[in-house]
Design an enzyme around this catalytic site. Sequence first.
Site, PDB file in Angstrom:
ATOM      1  N   GLU A  62       0.818  -1.208   0.000  1.00  0.00           N
ATOM      2  CA  GLU A  62       0.000   0.000   0.000  1.00  0.00           C
ATOM      3  C   GLU A  62       0.854   1.260   0.000  1.00  0.00           C
ATOM      4  O   GLU A  62       0.494   2.274  -0.611  1.00  0.00           O
ATOM      5  CB  GLU A  62      -0.922   0.011   1.233  1.00  0.00           C
ATOM      6  CG  GLU A  62      -1.913  -1.141   1.273  1.00  0.00           C
ATOM      7  CD  GLU A  62      -1.404  -2.337   2.065  1.00  0.00           C
ATOM      8  OE1 GLU A  62      -2.215  -2.973   2.748  1.00  0.00           O
ATOM      9  OE2 GLU A  62      -0.182  -2.641   1.983  1.00  0.00           O
ATOM     10  N   ALA A 172      15.538 -44.571  -6.689  1.00  0.00           N
ATOM     11  CA  ALA A 172      16.962 -44.914  -6.764  1.00  0.00           C
ATOM     12  C   ALA A 172      17.099 -46.403  -7.032  1.00  0.00           C
ATOM     13  O   ALA A 172      16.175 -47.184  -6.786  1.00  0.00           O
ATOM     14  CB  ALA A 172      17.670 -44.559  -5.454  1.00  0.00           C
TER      15      ALA A 172
END
Length: 381
Positions: A62, A172
Amino acid sequence: MTTTNPVSFSAEDSLWMARALSLAERGLTTTHPNPRVGCVIVRDGVCVGEGFHARAGEPHAEVFALRAAGEQARGATAYVTLEPCAHFGKTPPCAPALAAAGIGRVVTAMVDPDPRVAGRGHDLLRAAGVQVDVGLMNKEARWLNRGFVSRIERDRPWVTLKIAQSLDGRTALANGMSRWITNEKARRDVQFLRARQSAILTGIDTVLMDDARLNVRLDACELKIEGAVRQPLRVVLDSGLRLPPFAPIFDAPGDIQIYTRDVMAGIHFDSLTARGAQLVAAPVVDSGLDLGFILQHLAAQGINELLIEAGSKLSGAFIAQQWVDELVVYQAPILLGHLSQASLALPMLAELDHAARWQLIDTQRLGDNVRMTLIPKALEP
């Protein structure tokens, strides 16, 4: 305390609030621990000032918009993505500044859940004679600040779990080799995911096996920001305090916090603290560190968004205990076989009806890889 009031917003209102939200997104990687906020000031159908909050301690959205608007702010409408603050923090409150500038109407997307504000900003504006309309694009504003909202309303961060896997759900090979399952585009995308987080969490095994560093490896230009790149807090769950002080994680930028059973139990206590690590004792539940305690402790430090990048056991624990709010899966078009390591270690189900259900909210192609974003079925995006 005020709440959102039913208002019929115009197409023009929606246009300007959308602009304010796009401005707020510019602070996506920088505002921690503050919310991302944008503001647009409009007079006679023309934008006369706009701004966004960039970093904690710097002016709010603002303020930038009012500076740009100057005298043209008088009688104008301000569109703000979050209720203007009414308390003194590191910067002065914005609600009185809007009123003093002569703003005639303020449209906000949402009430600020912070109890220091929580309707007080709207009340102050109304008391000053400003028309206040609340709730325009509320869903979009809450999603943009889902971490901030989660920390305030649920006393824990918004938790995102990242998985990089093969088509058959493997992360993995059996011997632990995982470099690289996903392609370069996917791995670069992960850096942007990291950059928006307040903290990144992993387990000690991942740190030791993968030499994980968990830092953001992008520069300010790539992130389209000004100033230094903010590094998320790196969090390691290390119940036995096995992390050696010479681990590569200490060579990367960013603070490190280690949760352990007993901060004095390991042989590396003095050397770890000498490397700048903060050690925190966490209670143990079912032979593992209490994840709920850890999340609450992180929230108390202002952590809004937490990314989990861990092995199958720890990732599975976060899923099984229903702490995960968002799942980001990077999937590569390869098959690793059933003897390879699975993405998640989850409890066995007795019935299919007991399976956790997720809803897909976004997909993105990254070369021949795909990024999928999901949230729990019961959670509204």
